[in-house]
Scaffold this motif. Sequence first.
Motif, PDB file in Angstrom:
ATOM      1  N   GLY A 250       0.861  -1.227   0.145  1.00 18.93           N
ATOM      2  CA  GLY A 250       0.327   0.036  -0.589  1.00 18.93           C
ATOM      3  C   GLY A 250       0.960   1.494   0.093  1.00 18.93           C
ATOM      4  N   ARG A 251       2.334   0.995   0.360  1.00 17.02           N
ATOM      5  CA  ARG A 251       3.098   2.482   0.290  1.00 17.02           C
ATOM      6  C   ARG A 251       4.316   1.905  -0.101  1.00 17.02           C
ATOM      7  N   GLY A 252       4.078   0.998  -0.051  1.00 18.48           N
ATOM      8  CA  GLY A 252       5.988   0.736  -0.852  1.00 18.48           C
ATOM      9  C   GLY A 252       5.468  -0.175  -2.005  1.00 18.48           C
ATOM     10  N   MET A 253       6.387  -0.488  -2.570  1.00 21.71           N
ATOM     11  CA  MET A 253       6.631  -1.507  -3.975  1.00 21.71           C
ATOM     12  C   MET A 253       7.764  -1.194  -4.375  1.00 21.71           C
ATOM     13  N   VAL A 254       8.139  -3.220  -4.777  1.00 24.42           N
ATOM     14  CA  VAL A 254       9.723  -3.023  -4.870  1.00 24.42           C
ATOM     15  C   VAL A 254       9.522  -4.226  -6.554  1.00 24.42           C
ATOM     16  N   VAL A 255       9.943  -3.594  -6.926  1.00 18.33           N
ATOM     17  CA  VAL A 255       9.776  -4.061  -9.295  1.00 18.33           C
ATOM     18  C   VAL A 255      11.943  -4.560  -9.555  1.00 18.33           C
ATOM     19  N   LYS A 256      11.604  -5.056  -9.626  1.00 17.29           N
ATOM     20  CA  LYS A 256      12.953  -6.409  -9.852  1.00 17.29           C
ATOM     21  C   LYS A 256      12.984  -7.262 -11.239  1.00 17.29           C
ATOM     22  N   GLU A 257      12.298  -5.540 -12.517  1.00 19.04           N
ATOM     23  CA  GLU A 257      12.738  -5.510 -13.464  1.00 19.04           C
ATOM     24  C   GLU A 257      13.360  -4.205 -14.548  1.00 19.04           C
ATOM     25  N   TRP A 258      13.720  -4.758 -15.286  1.00 17.19           N
ATOM     26  CA  TRP A 258      14.153  -3.086 -16.189  1.00 17.19           C
ATOM     27  C   TRP A 258      12.515  -2.126 -16.088  1.00 17.19           C
ATOM     28  N   VAL A 259      12.962  -1.369 -16.151  1.00 21.53           N
ATOM     29  CA  VAL A 259      12.312  -0.274 -15.509  1.00 21.53           C
ATOM     30  C   VAL A 259      12.314   1.051 -16.755  1.00 21.53           C
ATOM     31  N   ASP A 260      10.708   2.112 -17.176  1.00 23.75           N
ATOM     32  CA  ASP A 260      11.218   2.625 -17.827  1.00 23.75           C
ATOM     33  C   ASP A 260      12.107   4.199 -17.096  1.00 23.75           C
ATOM     34  N   GLN A 261      13.153   4.487 -16.499  1.00 27.09           N
ATOM     35  CA  GLN A 261      13.411   4.817 -15.112  1.00 27.09           C
ATOM     36  C   GLN A 261      13.041   6.843 -15.605  1.00 27.09           C
ATOM     37  N   ARG A 262      12.683   7.033 -16.164  1.00 27.78           N
ATOM     38  CA  ARG A 262      12.611   8.470 -17.193  1.00 27.78           C
ATOM     39  C   ARG A 262      12.037   8.954 -16.929  1.00 27.78           C
ATOM     40  N   ARG A 263      10.831   8.240 -17.547  1.00 23.04           N
ATOM     41  CA  ARG A 263       8.772   8.116 -17.238  1.00 23.04           C
ATOM     42  C   ARG A 263       8.882   8.021 -15.328  1.00 23.04           C
ATOM     43  N   ILE A 264       9.330   7.164 -14.702  1.00 20.76           N
ATOM     44  CA  ILE A 264       8.794   7.000 -13.274  1.00 20.76           C
ATOM     45  C   ILE A 264       9.391   8.897 -12.795  1.00 20.76           C
ATOM     46  N   LEU A 265      10.453   9.090 -12.989  1.00 20.69           N
ATOM     47  CA  LEU A 265      10.567  10.305 -12.352  1.00 20.69           C
ATOM     48  C   LEU A 265      10.295  11.302 -13.070  1.00 20.69           C
ATOM     49  N   MET A 266       9.313  11.373 -14.165  1.00 14.03           N
ATOM     50  CA  MET A 266       8.620  12.982 -14.696  1.00 14.03           C
ATOM     51  C   MET A 266       7.565  12.085 -13.990  1.00 14.03           C
ATOM     52  N   HIS A 267       6.949  11.685 -12.943  1.00 17.79           N
ATOM     53  CA  HIS A 267       5.629  11.023 -12.671  1.00 17.79           C
ATOM     54  C   HIS A 267       5.821  12.403 -11.859  1.00 17.79           C
ATOM     55  N   GLY A 268       4.423  12.883 -11.781  1.00 18.42           N
ATOM     56  CA  GLY A 268       4.262  14.328 -10.535  1.00 18.42           C
ATOM     57  C   GLY A 268       4.002  13.106  -9.537  1.00 18.42           C
ATOM     58  N   SER A 269       3.796  12.558  -8.942  1.00 10.83           N
ATOM     59  CA  SER A 269       4.248  11.454  -7.903  1.00 10.83           C
ATOM     60  C   SER A 269       5.371  11.493  -6.857  1.00 10.83           C
ATOM     61  N   VAL A 270       6.319  11.451  -8.294  1.00  8.23           N
ATOM     62  CA  VAL A 270       7.569  10.631  -7.687  1.00  8.23           C
ATOM     63  C   VAL A 270       8.615  12.059  -7.158  1.00  8.23           C
ATOM     64  N   GLN A 271       8.539  12.059  -6.352  1.00  9.62           N
ATOM     65  CA  GLN A 271       8.686  13.974  -5.331  1.00  9.62           C
ATOM     66  C   GLN A 271      10.993  14.054  -4.735  1.00  9.62           C
ATOM     67  N   GLY A 272      11.751  12.304  -5.108  1.00 12.59           N
ATOM     68  CA  GLY A 272      12.067  12.077  -4.214  1.00 12.59           C
ATOM     69  C   GLY A 272      13.283  11.068  -5.270  1.00 12.59           C
ATOM     70  N   PHE A 273      14.853  11.071  -5.187  1.00 13.95           N
ATOM     71  CA  PHE A 273      15.326   9.835  -5.287  1.00 13.95           C
ATOM     72  C   PHE A 273      16.609   9.670  -4.875  1.00 13.95           C
ATOM     73  N   LEU A 274      16.115   8.348  -4.229  1.00 18.47           N
ATOM     74  CA  LEU A 274      18.001   7.880  -3.920  1.00 18.47           C
ATOM     75  C   LEU A 274      18.385   7.273  -5.424  1.00 18.47           C
ATOM     76  N   SER A 275      19.482   8.015  -5.102  1.00 16.21           N
ATOM     77  CA  SER A 275      20.187   7.461  -6.293  1.00 16.21           C
ATOM     78  C   SER A 275      21.928   7.570  -5.601  1.00 16.21           C
ATOM     79  N   HIS A 276      22.370   5.940  -6.497  1.00 17.21           N
ATOM     80  CA  HIS A 276      23.769   6.064  -6.283  1.00 17.21           C
ATOM     81  C   HIS A 276      24.650   6.701  -7.233  1.00 17.21           C
ATOM     82  N   CYS A 277      23.873   8.243  -7.950  1.00 21.18           N
ATOM     83  CA  CYS A 277      24.738   9.609  -8.562  1.00 21.18           C
ATOM     84  C   CYS A 277      25.474   8.808 -10.251  1.00 21.18           C
ATOM     85  N   GLY A 278      24.839   7.759 -10.815  1.00 18.20           N
ATOM     86  CA  GLY A 278      25.580   7.882 -11.772  1.00 18.20           C
ATOM     87  C   GLY A 278      24.833   8.725 -12.719  1.00 18.20           C
ATOM     88  N   TRP A 279      25.302   9.328 -13.824  1.00 18.47           N
ATOM     89  CA  TRP A 279      25.586  10.743 -13.933  1.00 18.47           C
ATOM     90  C   TRP A 279      23.739  10.722 -14.913  1.00 18.47           C
TER      91      TRP A 279
END
Length: 481
Positions: A337-366
């Motif tokens: 309900g509040r957390g989802m785990v995905v184990k596939e290749w995703v369209d990361q750009r589409r996720i980041l562009m989604h209006g609900s996404v307001q933070g990114f815990l990232s390894h800082c690949g450029w």
Amino acid sequence: MATSNSQHEGHVVLFPFMSKGHTIPLLHLSRLFLARGLRVTIITTPANRPFIDQSLADTSSAAATVVDIPFPQDTVPGIPVGIESTDKLPSLDLFFPFTISTEHMQPDFERALQTLPRVSFLVSDSATKFGFPRFVFYGFANFPMAVGTLVAENRLLEGPESDTELITVTQFPWIKITKKDFHESFRDSSTDAAQHEAFEFNMRSVVATVRSFGMIVNSFYELEPVFTDYWNTECGPRAWCVGPLLQLSQDDDINSTNDEDDDKPMWIEWLDQKLEEGSWVLYIAFGSQAELSAEQLQEVAKGLENSNVNFLWVVKKKSGATASDGLTKEFEERVKGRGMVVKEWVDQRRILMHGSVQGFLSHCGWNSVLESICAGVPILAWPMMAEQHLNARFVVEEMKVGRRVETCDGSVVKGFVKSEELEKMVKELMEGDKGEEVRKKVKEFADLASKAVKEGGSSWRSLQSLIDETIGNKEEKSMSS
Ligand code: UDP
């Protein structure tokens, strides 16, 4: 998408290094060249070809050609036959041996070049003996290039004993780095044969860079004017900032993917639901290469669970791994309900562009950093390898578009992050005032990025002058200057 009306007679050959972090931006760049009327040939290996063919499926096959050459099998023990990309390596210990083995492709690469129609210029990591201009593409920003060059030239890592002592970077005295910001291969630790080989490889790359016509950089001038100017006046070869490439090449598609898509992946539907509820989501992903140990995975799960924030976590599946990569069904039940785990290749750009996404815990690949900036999403930086430690400094200390999680031992490059630290920083990013500050700042850069790639913007002009200078369309040159 920014396009030019004129048709050049040019033919560009691109030879991406076999990792997703290099291939994806060069595919975006290919589209830009196609949009400006150039022909494009991409050279790759058989196992990498399907990804490239698929990415270019909607382009004209007459203008874009893919040529494959064999991957050097049997040069590195431990790399199974058919593994031809860094994201598929069974262990990251094989990263440098893999990279070095790609040098064996040079003869086949040069043979392939001879069979192609006249080449205007080449974009690659490796040198050639042919007489056309070659651009290097490392996928780095100018910040790590400039800082790394200063550190090497001034032998700054030879001073301190400790890995965590702050070292002032000559020329940019406000920047402090530590030894642990750099991979060992950056120093010539000749006691270790593998490290020494990696160091030698890096040196060959430096020579290839110096001998090239220029460096294509996936960045934009307004993001790092100080470091771009420094590179172009004091280092060279000239850096052509033509990014963010993702934004340049896909401006048109971005709006069409979000709403009226009948075939939405379930995580996008879940994000839609969160947006409707007015809830914010933290996106978590560490790129195509980095892997967390089982122990670290559990610690992240605990930190996320205790933080109580909504999250979408993309877990890289180890090659050969089956089930849940160490995350239990119980964990997924508890956060349902509040957390989802995905184990596939995703369209990361589409996720980041989604209006609900307001933070990114990232390894800082450029690429991830740029994708986050373009989407106006602040970053919680957790660098792991390559130039990611310098990227994290750039994100947090220079651009101020993110915060950073600290490792608990602080003494090794790939440190351990405790659940308490993660919980604290996740809450700060998603709910705190400091998170709000960096969220505001990143939106300013998102705006600058979008202006840079529009017709007449700094990256648009840079790409045009690159084409003009190499292909020599004098008429257009005078119009664009
Ligand atoms: N990526 C993606 N889906 C995934 C994993 C990665 O689209 O499931 C993309 C990501 O958007 C980025 C690239 O792969 O464009 C990874 O490059 P980055 O420089 O961020 O990290 P690297 O993988 O090189 O460490």
